[in-house]
Design a protein around this motif. Structure first.
Motif, PDB file in Angstrom:
ATOM      1  N   ASP A 168      -4.756  12.109  -3.072  1.00 27.37           N
ATOM      2  CA  ASP A 168      -6.025  11.834  -3.749  1.00 27.37           C
ATOM      3  C   ASP A 168      -7.191  12.300  -2.895  1.00 27.37           C
ATOM      4  O   ASP A 168      -7.097  12.355  -1.665  1.00 27.37           O
ATOM      5  CB  ASP A 168      -6.181  10.336  -4.033  1.00 27.37           C
ATOM      6  CG  ASP A 168      -5.230   9.848  -5.118  1.00 27.37           C
ATOM      7  OD1 ASP A 168      -4.808  10.670  -5.943  1.00 27.37           O
ATOM      8  OD2 ASP A 168      -4.916   8.639  -5.133  1.00 27.37           O
ATOM      9  N   TYR A 213      -5.061   0.409   1.651  1.00 29.12           N
ATOM     10  CA  TYR A 213      -5.106   1.185   2.893  1.00 29.12           C
ATOM     11  C   TYR A 213      -6.171   0.633   3.835  1.00 29.12           C
ATOM     12  O   TYR A 213      -5.970   0.573   5.051  1.00 29.12           O
ATOM     13  CB  TYR A 213      -5.382   2.651   2.575  1.00 29.12           C
ATOM     14  CG  TYR A 213      -5.286   3.548   3.780  1.00 29.12           C
ATOM     15  CD1 TYR A 213      -4.041   3.886   4.315  1.00 29.12           C
ATOM     16  CD2 TYR A 213      -6.423   4.042   4.404  1.00 29.12           C
ATOM     17  CE1 TYR A 213      -3.934   4.698   5.427  1.00 29.12           C
ATOM     18  CE2 TYR A 213      -6.325   4.861   5.521  1.00 29.12           C
ATOM     19  CZ  TYR A 213      -5.080   5.184   6.030  1.00 29.12           C
ATOM     20  OH  TYR A 213      -4.980   5.983   7.140  1.00 29.12           O
ATOM     21  N   THR A 238      -1.826  10.343   0.321  1.00 29.15           N
ATOM     22  CA  THR A 238      -1.769  10.104  -1.124  1.00 29.15           C
ATOM     23  C   THR A 238      -1.965  11.350  -1.975  1.00 29.15           C
ATOM     24  O   THR A 238      -1.553  11.374  -3.140  1.00 29.15           O
ATOM     25  CB  THR A 238      -2.846   9.089  -1.543  1.00 29.15           C
ATOM     26  OG1 THR A 238      -4.142   9.654  -1.298  1.00 29.15           O
ATOM     27  CG2 THR A 238      -2.701   7.786  -0.763  1.00 29.15           C
ATOM     28  N   GLY A 259      -5.033   4.331  -8.078  1.00 26.55           N
ATOM     29  CA  GLY A 259      -5.462   4.957  -6.840  1.00 26.55           C
ATOM     30  C   GLY A 259      -6.491   4.118  -6.109  1.00 26.55           C
ATOM     31  O   GLY A 259      -6.492   4.055  -4.878  1.00 26.55           O
ATOM     32  N   ALA A 265      -4.747   1.443  -4.296  1.00 26.10           N
ATOM     33  CA  ALA A 265      -4.074   1.993  -3.119  1.00 26.10           C
ATOM     34  C   ALA A 265      -5.064   2.173  -1.973  1.00 26.10           C
ATOM     35  O   ALA A 265      -4.747   1.898  -0.815  1.00 26.10           O
ATOM     36  CB  ALA A 265      -3.426   3.330  -3.469  1.00 26.10           C
ATOM     37  N   SER A 289       2.172   1.968  -3.429  1.00 29.12           N
ATOM     38  CA  SER A 289       1.081   2.452  -4.283  1.00 29.12           C
ATOM     39  C   SER A 289       0.720   3.877  -3.935  1.00 29.12           C
ATOM     40  O   SER A 289       0.448   4.706  -4.801  1.00 29.12           O
ATOM     41  CB  SER A 289      -0.157   1.548  -4.142  1.00 29.12           C
ATOM     42  OG  SER A 289       0.144   0.249  -4.577  1.00 29.12           O
ATOM     43  N   ALA A 290       0.699   4.183  -2.631  1.00 26.81           N
ATOM     44  CA  ALA A 290       0.335   5.526  -2.191  1.00 26.81           C
ATOM     45  C   ALA A 290       1.355   6.544  -2.683  1.00 26.81           C
ATOM     46  O   ALA A 290       0.997   7.639  -3.118  1.00 26.81           O
ATOM     47  CB  ALA A 290       0.232   5.565  -0.671  1.00 26.81           C
ATOM     48  N   THR A 291       2.636   6.178  -2.644  1.00 26.23           N
ATOM     49  CA  THR A 291       3.681   7.084  -3.101  1.00 26.23           C
ATOM     50  C   THR A 291       3.532   7.385  -4.588  1.00 26.23           C
ATOM     51  O   THR A 291       3.628   8.524  -5.037  1.00 26.23           O
ATOM     52  CB  THR A 291       5.075   6.475  -2.838  1.00 26.23           C
ATOM     53  OG1 THR A 291       5.205   6.236  -1.438  1.00 26.23           O
ATOM     54  CG2 THR A 291       6.172   7.422  -3.295  1.00 26.23           C
ATOM     55  N   TRP A 326       0.836  -1.201   0.000  1.00 22.23           N
ATOM     56  CA  TRP A 326       0.000   0.000   0.000  1.00 22.23           C
ATOM     57  C   TRP A 326       0.869   1.250   0.000  1.00 22.23           C
ATOM     58  O   TRP A 326       0.604   2.208  -0.729  1.00 22.23           O
ATOM     59  CB  TRP A 326      -0.911   0.046   1.233  1.00 22.23           C
ATOM     60  CG  TRP A 326      -1.491   1.416   1.393  1.00 22.23           C
ATOM     61  CD1 TRP A 326      -2.512   1.965   0.684  1.00 22.23           C
ATOM     62  CD2 TRP A 326      -1.023   2.455   2.263  1.00 22.23           C
ATOM     63  NE1 TRP A 326      -2.716   3.275   1.062  1.00 22.23           N
ATOM     64  CE2 TRP A 326      -1.819   3.594   2.022  1.00 22.23           C
ATOM     65  CE3 TRP A 326      -0.012   2.524   3.232  1.00 22.23           C
ATOM     66  CZ2 TRP A 326      -1.646   4.783   2.723  1.00 22.23           C
ATOM     67  CZ3 TRP A 326       0.162   3.705   3.911  1.00 22.23           C
ATOM     68  CH2 TRP A 326      -0.638   4.814   3.651  1.00 22.23           C
ATOM     69  N   ALA A 367      -2.115  12.988  -8.187  1.00 24.31           N
ATOM     70  CA  ALA A 367      -3.283  13.028  -7.324  1.00 24.31           C
ATOM     71  C   ALA A 367      -4.543  13.254  -8.143  1.00 24.31           C
ATOM     72  O   ALA A 367      -4.555  13.981  -9.126  1.00 24.31           O
ATOM     73  CB  ALA A 367      -3.122  14.124  -6.286  1.00 24.31           C
ATOM     74  N   SER A 400       0.780   7.118  -6.278  1.00 16.00           N
ATOM     75  CA  SER A 400      -0.479   7.833  -6.489  1.00 16.00           C
ATOM     76  C   SER A 400      -0.313   9.318  -6.251  1.00 16.00           C
ATOM     77  O   SER A 400      -0.919  10.143  -6.926  1.00 16.00           O
ATOM     78  CB  SER A 400      -1.557   7.273  -5.559  1.00 16.00           C
ATOM     79  OG  SER A 400      -2.771   7.946  -5.728  1.00 16.00           O
ATOM     80  N   THR A 401       0.524   9.680  -5.261  1.00 12.28           N
ATOM     81  CA  THR A 401       0.712  11.091  -4.924  1.00 12.28           C
ATOM     82  C   THR A 401       1.242  11.883  -6.111  1.00 12.28           C
ATOM     83  O   THR A 401       0.947  13.063  -6.265  1.00 12.28           O
ATOM     84  CB  THR A 401       1.684  11.213  -3.731  1.00 12.28           C
ATOM     85  OG1 THR A 401       1.184  10.433  -2.650  1.00 12.28           O
ATOM     86  CG2 THR A 401       1.826  12.652  -3.286  1.00 12.28           C
TER      87      THR A 401
END
Length: 266
Positions: free
Chosen positions: A58, A245, A56, A238, A241, A22-24, A19, A30, A26-27
């Motif tokens: 998002d 989360y 994120t 996203g 992600a 993926s979050a990194t 996660w 956004a 996604s940022t």
């Protein structure tokens, strides 16, 4: 505590790392993530939303509905009509039906939590003992009116719980059915009912009532809550992600506080 978790729950740690990656990613791009979710999840998502959006970049665009049914506002109807959505979170059986219909991606399905039916009474009422089936039966028979939802939990109450307790004929005339996605606990606040039956998460979402606890396991109905990316998702990365989360250690306590039991993924 965290060191113990790393030792005994390696799957959870791997999942959390996935996660985080993926979050990194996604940022960097956004976007708005459109989420269709069961109404029972509203308190949980309101708890976790700020931290996810902060991590994120998002923005979650949340919309609620029932996991089953053909009404215009239910999740199945909206998915079948192509409403803009990147991820759906709903009861697993209903989600599987949407996969079969081609509306969700089967390879993205993840179980998030389990949900149990609970019972609530007025805040100032004597706390009933529902630790066993007989105690539950006494509590329901002693109520002037019993409120439950027209949704999945209420259908279980009518078709299975009351007949199994042998009190269907006595309780049905004093039942108050709350149209989904309404909350049965509201009937306690308005003094329309003495007892409310619904998923624990939905009972806990009503301030000012006394949530006694889950029904006895012998007559319990456990629902699995699952998530999947939609087939036409515009923000699939996203969406994945966000699902990761929901399964992470960050969200486990929020799930418990909202009346769910987290599912530990291997």
């Amino acid at each position: 505590m965290l060191k113990k978790s790393a030792r005994h729950f390696p799957g959870q740690i791997v999942m959390f790392c996935a996660w985080a990656v993926s979050a990194t990613l996604s940022t960097a791009s956004a976007a708005d993530l459109h989420v269709l979710a069961s109404t029972a999840l509203k308190p949980l998502f309101e708890r976790v939303r700020p931290a996810f959006e902060s991590a994120t970049g998002d923005r979650l665009v949340l919309s609620w509905g029932a996991s089953y049914g053909n009404a215009p506002d239910t999740l199945p109807t909206r998915l079948s009509q192509g409403e803009k959505a990147d991820v759906a979170v709903m009861i697993r059986e209903a989600l599987d039906e949407q996969i079969a219909g081609g509306y969700l991606r089967a390879n993205t399905v993840r179980n998030i939590a389990t949900s149990r039916l609970g019972l609530a009474v007025h805040s100032g009422a004597r706390r009933p003992d529902i630790s066993d089936v007989e105690g539950l039966r006494r509590t329901l028979l002693g109520a002037r009116s019993v409120a439950f939802s027209s949704g999945v939990s209420g259908k279980y109450v009518v078709s299975t719980l009351l007949p199994r307790l042998g009190i269907a004929e006595r309780i049905t005339p004093r039942s108050l059915v709350i149209d989904a996605p309404g909350l049965a606990g509201q009937a306690l606040l308005s003094a329309q009912a003495d007892v409310a039956l619904q998923q624990m998460s939905e009972l806990l979402a009503v301030p000012g009532i006394q949530v006694v606890g889950p029904l006895p396991e012998a007559v319990q109905r456990v629902s699995v809550i699952a998530a999947a990316v939609t087939s036409h998702a515009q923000q699939a990365q996203g969406a994945e992600a966000f699902i990761g989360y929901l399964q992470s250690l960050h969200t486990a306590q929020a799930l418990k506080d909202s009346g769910f039991d987290p599912v530990v993924s291997p």
